[in-house]
Scaffold this active site. Structure first.
Site, PDB file in Angstrom:
ATOM      1  N   THR A  79       7.498  -8.706  -8.362  1.00 23.13           N
ATOM      2  CA  THR A  79       7.429  -9.400  -7.871  1.00 23.13           C
ATOM      3  C   THR A  79       8.352 -10.784  -7.953  1.00 23.13           C
ATOM      4  O   THR A  79       8.789 -10.970  -7.602  1.00 23.13           O
ATOM      5  CB  THR A  79       5.342  -9.885  -7.063  1.00 23.13           C
ATOM      6  OG1 THR A  79       5.131  -8.645  -7.125  1.00 23.13           O
ATOM      7  CG2 THR A  79       5.427 -10.648  -6.265  1.00 23.13           C
ATOM      8  N   TRP A 121       4.055  -0.790 -11.879  1.00 26.79           N
ATOM      9  CA  TRP A 121       4.587  -1.176 -10.474  1.00 26.79           C
ATOM     10  C   TRP A 121       6.062  -0.333 -11.118  1.00 26.79           C
ATOM     11  O   TRP A 121       6.633  -0.007 -10.118  1.00 26.79           O
ATOM     12  CB  TRP A 121       4.920  -2.359 -10.744  1.00 26.79           C
ATOM     13  CG  TRP A 121       4.116  -2.855  -9.747  1.00 26.79           C
ATOM     14  CD1 TRP A 121       3.917  -3.284  -8.398  1.00 26.79           C
ATOM     15  CD2 TRP A 121       2.343  -3.359 -10.041  1.00 26.79           C
ATOM     16  NE1 TRP A 121       2.850  -4.451  -8.178  1.00 26.79           N
ATOM     17  CE2 TRP A 121       1.615  -4.320  -8.539  1.00 26.79           C
ATOM     18  CE3 TRP A 121       1.598  -3.086 -11.171  1.00 26.79           C
ATOM     19  CZ2 TRP A 121       0.312  -3.916  -9.091  1.00 26.79           C
ATOM     20  CZ3 TRP A 121       0.127  -3.175 -10.612  1.00 26.79           C
ATOM     21  CH2 TRP A 121      -0.353  -3.588  -9.581  1.00 26.79           C
ATOM     22  N   ASN A 161       2.528   1.854  -8.199  1.00 27.21           N
ATOM     23  CA  ASN A 161       1.885   0.678  -6.859  1.00 27.21           C
ATOM     24  C   ASN A 161       2.674   1.150  -5.946  1.00 27.21           C
ATOM     25  O   ASN A 161       3.768   1.297  -5.905  1.00 27.21           O
ATOM     26  CB  ASN A 161       1.927  -0.840  -8.155  1.00 27.21           C
ATOM     27  CG  ASN A 161       1.317  -1.546  -6.541  1.00 27.21           C
ATOM     28  OD1 ASN A 161      -0.030  -1.627  -6.489  1.00 27.21           O
ATOM     29  ND2 ASN A 161       2.510  -2.754  -6.145  1.00 27.21           N
ATOM     30  N   GLU A 162       1.788   0.649  -4.671  1.00 23.15           N
ATOM     31  CA  GLU A 162       2.499   1.214  -3.497  1.00 23.15           C
ATOM     32  C   GLU A 162       3.219   2.029  -3.006  1.00 23.15           C
ATOM     33  O   GLU A 162       4.304   1.949  -2.018  1.00 23.15           O
ATOM     34  CB  GLU A 162       2.303  -0.623  -2.712  1.00 23.15           C
ATOM     35  CG  GLU A 162       1.374  -1.378  -2.975  1.00 23.15           C
ATOM     36  CD  GLU A 162       1.549  -2.274  -2.396  1.00 23.15           C
ATOM     37  OE1 GLU A 162       2.335  -3.014  -2.153  1.00 23.15           O
ATOM     38  OE2 GLU A 162      -0.047  -3.172  -1.922  1.00 23.15           O
ATOM     39  N   GLU A 247      -6.043  -4.203  -4.388  1.00 23.79           N
ATOM     40  CA  GLU A 247      -5.791  -5.242  -4.127  1.00 23.79           C
ATOM     41  C   GLU A 247      -5.504  -5.490  -2.711  1.00 23.79           C
ATOM     42  O   GLU A 247      -5.295  -5.055  -2.016  1.00 23.79           O
ATOM     43  CB  GLU A 247      -3.853  -4.422  -4.778  1.00 23.79           C
ATOM     44  CG  GLU A 247      -2.965  -6.157  -4.428  1.00 23.79           C
ATOM     45  CD  GLU A 247      -1.765  -6.387  -4.771  1.00 23.79           C
ATOM     46  OE1 GLU A 247      -1.252  -4.861  -5.468  1.00 23.79           O
ATOM     47  OE2 GLU A 247      -0.978  -6.824  -3.973  1.00 23.79           O
TER      48      GLU A 247
HETATM   49  C1  147 Z   1       1.684  -6.685  -3.192  1.00 19.47           C
HETATM   50  C2  147 Z   1       2.192  -5.462  -3.825  1.00 19.47           C
HETATM   51  O1  147 Z   1       1.408  -4.904  -4.458  1.00 19.47           O
HETATM   52  C3  147 Z   1       1.745  -7.224  -5.243  1.00 19.47           C
HETATM   53  O2  147 Z   1       2.863  -6.664  -6.219  1.00 19.47           O
HETATM   54  C4  147 Z   1       2.454  -8.239  -4.638  1.00 19.47           C
HETATM   55  O3  147 Z   1       4.134  -8.107  -4.363  1.00 19.47           O
HETATM   56  C5  147 Z   1       1.982  -8.773  -3.745  1.00 19.47           C
HETATM   57  C6  147 Z   1       2.777  -9.806  -3.045  1.00 19.47           C
HETATM   58  O4  147 Z   1       1.710 -10.178  -1.746  1.00 19.47           O
HETATM   59  O5  147 Z   1       1.960  -7.622  -2.308  1.00 19.47           O
HETATM   60  O6  147 Z   1       1.615  -5.908  -1.796  1.00 19.47           O
HETATM   61  C7  147 Z   1       1.674  -6.247  -0.615  1.00 19.47           C
HETATM   62  C8  147 Z   1       0.759  -4.794   0.430  1.00 19.47           C
HETATM   63  C9  147 Z   1       0.762  -4.557   1.676  1.00 19.47           C
HETATM   64  C10 147 Z   1       0.600  -6.141   1.773  1.00 19.47           C
HETATM   65  C11 147 Z   1       1.181  -6.642   1.478  1.00 19.47           C
HETATM   66  C12 147 Z   1       0.985  -6.888   0.200  1.00 19.47           C
HETATM   67  N1  147 Z   1      -0.169  -6.043   3.703  1.00 19.47           N
HETATM   68  O7  147 Z   1      -0.309  -5.222   4.282  1.00 19.47           O
HETATM   69  O8  147 Z   1      -0.117  -7.385   3.610  1.00 19.47           O
END
Ligand code: 147
Length: 638
Positions: A79, A121, A161-162, A247
């Site tokens: 990020t 990540w 992560n995600e 998160e």
């Molecule tokens: C997150 C990431 O996990 C973080 O590392 C960082 O990049 C962050 C920045 O906003 O974003 O991922 C997200 C995933 C979904 C949403 C927001 C952030 N969402 O659905 O609003």
């Protein structure tokens, strides 16, 4: 007197009944990672660094975090930077890599009860078979070994992560952890959505491997949004294991405070989530990067020591300073004020001693004062309660974490008035407090600035140098040069989380305008090295940044490239100079004077171009790809 008659104030009766059922509270945390967001904190002056750490971790002082999620660095951008891996190449483990273990040690020194949670990540490119592989499992176990060696007891471990889940990988991870002596480490899955919990309903081996279901941004709005309501699904709620908002956030440190507190209270009410992790912990990043004011605080000026503690810190403190992990939510004492989400919400938690309790009331969506009556029963203390409040809708330091009043219940009952836009913590506990340290004034990094890297220990990052992709660490200089150099030590493309770019690292003040930047470079393999200047706004992914690049290859081919944060780029000039070759040292230079840009190799002018697009910005070093080139003697002169 005529006018609109006042509406009857909403009143709510809350039953703080110690015999009520409810889920166990696991604690409130924040995320150092995902990533690069804590980078500059490492280089803060000792006094201010300690003050910032106190505001984040010291009990009774600030955010008083109960948990800390740490990025397991993977040498690729996550990020706001690229966090270094402990294992850039297979089998060579360096437990001193990066700043996460250092940060965890600092947190633990202030709060020995803080719990740590590791999550990847990205991962190094030597891993065979992709992220969901046995190599990755072994790599995570090496990371746990480093954590242990570094005095950081890790309680929770996630997957990727995600990026969803692979049920068999989690099953294998559980077995491998047990075999490696980490049976106490609890697995969180899957740091994405609720699909993993749903799948566990028909996969008992997977269900048995996982201890906690952690989903992201389960409260409406996410990145920059409002988080008025939260959700999990019925399969996750029926599963029985703890549900975490593992998160949430991505909100400005001041304007995000209402959404932060709502996500905690409504996370439990709407979704049965018993934990909240704010992204990120702190914005200790250069101000030209994305999310530069997002977190609990900002610390983007290590040379001046300036920092700002955000309202998000005080919204967090309204929960953390009044509870402990292991307390129980009381469902009978949790709900919507006046039965409506628009008035606000409340949750009540009782202590493990079954006597103390705290009721948290938030009125962030209310428009008028309301009356709240609390009836205490079921063995909870009927002694004096202390009321603390923070104005989260219109934050100011004077209205944050204020000890507003003390009330002695009569026959176990008492009433108070709550104003709109606030969070209140009504508690029988004591020991809360608000830190008093103040930041020095912000100032630009003075020029000239130089670093010959001689004082940078091998395998660590050079002062202020912030990796955006790949990893730049000090190593003994090669090819006839003595002393310390900085080397790009990620030798192959990592398993990435965000898009690929060249490996590069940034340093300096975005307000720098007219200067000459020089660096010595030793191409360790055939390929192209880069010197960057007037680096300004970066957007995602990291290669999208306003800057000029001077690129020179081992063959002598060179170019001056203008690169935009939109992702497009233009070659301003190109040509060939005498071959640089590999394994020998050369000096690259860029001079910016108004709209004139001059590029030099070994002191000789290669090209002068005129361009008025970017008139100020930082400098940087990089390679086109992942060569392990070396750099030395970085100088920036006005
Ligand atoms: C997150 C990431 O996990 C973080 O590392 C960082 O990049 C962050 C920045 O906003 O974003 O991922 C997200 C995933 C979904 C949403 C927001 C952030 N969402 O659905 O609003």
């Amino acid at each position: 007197v005529s006018g609109t008659p006042a509406r009857a104030a909403t009143s709510t009766t809350i039953s703080a009944n110690g015999n009520s059922g409810g889920r166990t509270f696991d604690g409130i945390g924040a995320i150092s990672g995902g990533g690069g967001n804590s980078r500059l904190l490492r280089d803060y002056p000792a006094a201010q660094q300690s003050q910032i750490l106190d505001y984040l971790f010291k009990p009774g002082y600030g955010a008083d975090l109960q948990m800390l999620k740490l990025e397991i660095g993977g040498d690729a951008n996550s990020t706001d930077g690229s966090e270094p891996s402990i294992e850039h190449t297979r089998g060579v483990v360096n437990c001193n890599a990066g700043y996460e273990f250092w940060l965890a040690q600092q947190a633990k020194a202030r709060n020995p009860n803080i719990a740590f949670y590791g999550l990847a990540w990205a991962a190094p490119g030597w891993i065979n078979g992709g992220f969901w592989s046995t190599d990755t499992i072994n790599y995570l176990i090496s990371w746990l070994g480093c954590a242990k060696a570094d005095g950081v007891p890790v309680t929770y471990l996630g997957g990727w992560n995600e990026r969803g889940y692979d049920a068999n990988w989690y099953i294998n991870l559980r077995t491998a952890l047990n075999n490696a002596g980490y049976s106490g480490v609890k697995i969180v899955a899957d740091d994405s959505g609720w699909d993993a919990a749903d799948a566990a309903a028909s996969n008992s081996a997977f269900n048995n491997a996982v201890s906690i279901w952690g989903a992201h941004y389960s409260c409406q709005g996410g990145d920059g949004g409002n988080a008025n309501t939260c959700s999990s699904d019925s399969a996750a709620q029926a599963n029985g294991k703890p549900l975490w908002d593992s998160e949430q956030g991505s909100q400005d440190m001041n304007t995000g405070a209402p959404a932060l507190i709502r996500a905690i209270t409504r996370g439990y009410l709407d979704a049965k989530m018993v934990s909240y992790f704010n992204w990120p912990l702190i914005a200790a990043i250069y101000p030209n990067l994305p999310y530069a004011t997002v977190g609990l605080a900002t610390a983007g000026s290590p040379w001046s020591g300036a920092y700002t503690i955000g309202a998000n810190t005080w919204a967090t403190a309204q929960v953390t300073q009044f509870t402990q992990p292991g307390w129980k939510f009381l469902d009978a004492g949790s709900g919507y004020l006046g039965g409506s989400e628009s008035n606000g919400t409340y949750v009540t938690l009782k202590s493990t001693n079954n006597s103390d309790y705290t009721t948290i009331v938030e009125t962030t969506t209310a428009s008028a004062a309301q009356s709240v009556t609390i009836n205490v029963s079921g063995g909870l203390s009927t002694g004096q309660v202390h009321v603390w409040s923070t104005n989260v809708n219109n934050p100011s330091s004077g209205s944050s974490l204020v000890h507003a009043q003390d009330i002695t219940p009569s026959n176990g009952s008492y009433t108070l008035t709550v104003q709109p836009g606030y969070v209140y913590s009504i508690t029988t506990t004591t020991g809360q407090g608000k830190g008093t340290a103040t930041s020095p004034a912000n100032a630009a990094l003075a020029l000239p600035y130089s670093d010959n890297f001689e004082s940078t220990a091998t395998n660590t990052e050079a002062k202020y140098l912030s990796d955006m992709q790949g990893s730049f660490e000090a190593q003994p200089c090669a090819d006839g040069r003595s002393g310390q150099c900085v080397q790009q030590v990620t030798p192959v493309i990592p398993i990435e989380w965000q898009n690929d770019s060249d490996a590069f690292s940034l340093i300096g003040d975005p307000t720098w305008s007219n200067y000459t930047v020089k660096v010595d470079v030793d191409l360790r393999q055939a390929g192209t090295a880069e010197l960057l200047g007037r680096a300004g706004t970066q957007s995602r992914p990291q290669g999208n940044q306003n800057l000029y690049k001077f690129r020179v290859s081992n063959t002598g081919a060179w170019s001056i490239v203008k690169n935009y944060s939109s992702g497009s780029s233009t070659t301003l000039a190109s040509g060939t100079v005498g071959a640089l070759g590999t394994g020998s040292w050369h000096t690259l230079g860029l001079t910016f004077q108004g709209t004139q840009i001059t590029a030099t190799v070994d002191g000789g002018t290669v090209s002068t171009v005129n361009d008025s697009t970017f008139l100020s910005g930082q400098v940087g070093i990089g390679v086109v790809g992942y060569q392990t080139d070396m750099f030395d003697n970085l100088t920036i002169t006005p």
